[in-house]
Design a protein around this motif. Structure first.
Motif: not given
Length: 418
Positions: A304-326
């Motif tokens: 649970s920890g391994l799978a969900s933290t991978s998806v969480g990191a994916y979401a975080g990268a998308e948030i930064m890219h989408g909002l800040l174009s970084v």
């Protein structure tokens, strides 16, 4: 003539996957703690909360996936384009980034606790190991593409399911009591707090951001999305049908496992002290059902920890890219967001308290993800002919209002010690 499977039908099966990856967010260590505590303290009382949360989750995740399928963009990307003010984008990004960090915190801590239960590894070292393994999982997404990442995460979801459901075959719950738990009611303020915690741990902002991006990555330039020549929109309609099945399967799995956690505790741990912590729940299950079930529980917690933290990191990268174009490489981002979780473990803060704190932070992010999602999917200028029907929009608004109210109640109860 031998019967063969049509290419169209085979392609339909391969359209499934993004929702199962996003669905892992519904099986993170925060869910484990909330569901086990609810079952141990109140028996079958809150079965209806798990069921209701899963129904709302279906609608919310479908709307997120639909946004990605139809527009070919993620929710953060669309919000980044619509927000004209630089400071507005940065402010929105900051709250979303805090949500992503809080998500990582819960999941790294859950993995660290699991490693300690399984191998006696100190929590700090367990957090490092969890972080390193999650980076390897993210490397699969970066180098092999979304489909391979889905295979890995779905495999971990299978491990989670087996680990948390196995105990029910040894000590099944009382069917009549389970049916009685479907009647909506509370016993006291503590049951209200746990109900809000269950919903807060179930529907999380990063899953909304991630699902729209997962759908975009898989279908953004696919032949299915482009559709057949001369059949306008048929490709997207077919993808949306497949998406509904994908979300239905994912939420059925996630909902069943969440319910299994609560029923396992309700049937075997009622009134047992110490089950409000992951360590305590593991010890109580081991004592009640034997070491094999205890090991399966710990293995499922680790997955649970391994799978969900991978998806969480994916979401975080998308948030930064989408909002800040970084665009920050997923593995680099994983290193940065790992630091707060490791600091918590190094300081020696109680893991369960840290988990509760992370759920409170996640509660703040619910309105910022839900309200724009419902609004955007209701707009014809955004989704055209695929915009929500009036009934769907009304249901989305009801879910948003209810979840925001319950999360506000959670914050209030935590603040007042209720």
């Amino acid at each position: 003539m031998p019967k063969t499977t049509s290419p169209t039908r085979m392609r339909g099966v391969w359209l499934l996957g993004p929702a199962l990856v996003a669905g892992v967010a519904y099986l993170d260590p925060g869910n484990v703690a909330s569901n086990m505590s609810a079952g141990a303290e109140y028996g079958y009382l809150l079965v209806w909360v798990v069921v209701a949360g899963n129904v709302m989750a279906w609608l919310i995740q479908y709307l997120s996936a639909k946004l990605g399928v139809v527009t070919g963009r993620s929710l953060p990307e669309i919000l980044g384009e619509r927000m004209t003010g630089t400071w507005a984008r940065r402010g929105y990004w900051l709250q979303a980034e805090l949500v992503a960090v809080a998500t990582d915190l819960a999941e790294i801590i859950g993995g660290a606790v699991a490693l300690q239960l399984l191998f006696g590894i100190p929590l700090l070292l367990g957090g490092v190991i969890t972080g390193v393994v999650s980076m390897l999982l993210l490397a699969v997404q970066s180098r092999r593409g979304p489909r391979h990442f889905e295979f890995v995460v779905i495999g971990l979801m299978a491990v989670i399911t087996i680990g948390f459901v196995a105990g029910l075959f040894i000590a099944p719950p009382d069917p009549a009591a389970v049916a009685g738990g479907l009647l909506p009611r509370f016993a006291d303020s503590g049951s209200v707090l746990l109900a809000a915690s269950i919903l807060g741990a179930t529907i999380m902002p990063h899953a909304i951001y991630a699902h729209s991006a997962l759908a975009r990555d898989r279908f953004g330039d696919s032949p299915e999305r482009r559709g057949e020549p001369g059949a306008k929109g048929s490709g997207i309609r077919r993808l949306l049908t497949a998406t509904r099945w994908d979300v239905t399967i994912a939420m059925a799995v996630a909902g069943s496992v969440n319910l299994a956690m609560l029923l396992l505790a309700a049937a075997n741990l009622p009134g047992v002290e110490g089950t409000d912590t992951l360590e305590g729940a593991h010890a109580a299950l081991t004592a009640a059902l034997g070491p094999v079930i205890g090991v399966l529980f710990a293995v499922a917690l680790l997955a649970s920890g391994l799978a969900s933290t991978s998806v969480g990191a994916y979401a975080g990268a998308e948030i930064m890219h989408g909002l800040l174009s970084v665009r920050v490489p997923l593995i680099t981002r994983r290193l940065v967001t790992l630091i707060p979780a490791l600091a918590i473990l190094a300081i020696g803060i109680d893991p369960t308290f840290a988990l509760i704190l992370s759920q409170v932070v996640l509660s703040f992010g619910i309105p910022f993800a839900l309200i724009p999602l419902v609004a955007l999917t209701a707009q014809k200028k955004t989704l055209g002919e695929h915009a929500n029907r009036r009934a769907t929009t009304v249901l989305g608004i009801v879910c948003a209002v209810l979840l925001i109210a319950l999360n506000a109640m959670l914050l209030w109860l935590v603040a007042t010690g209720g």
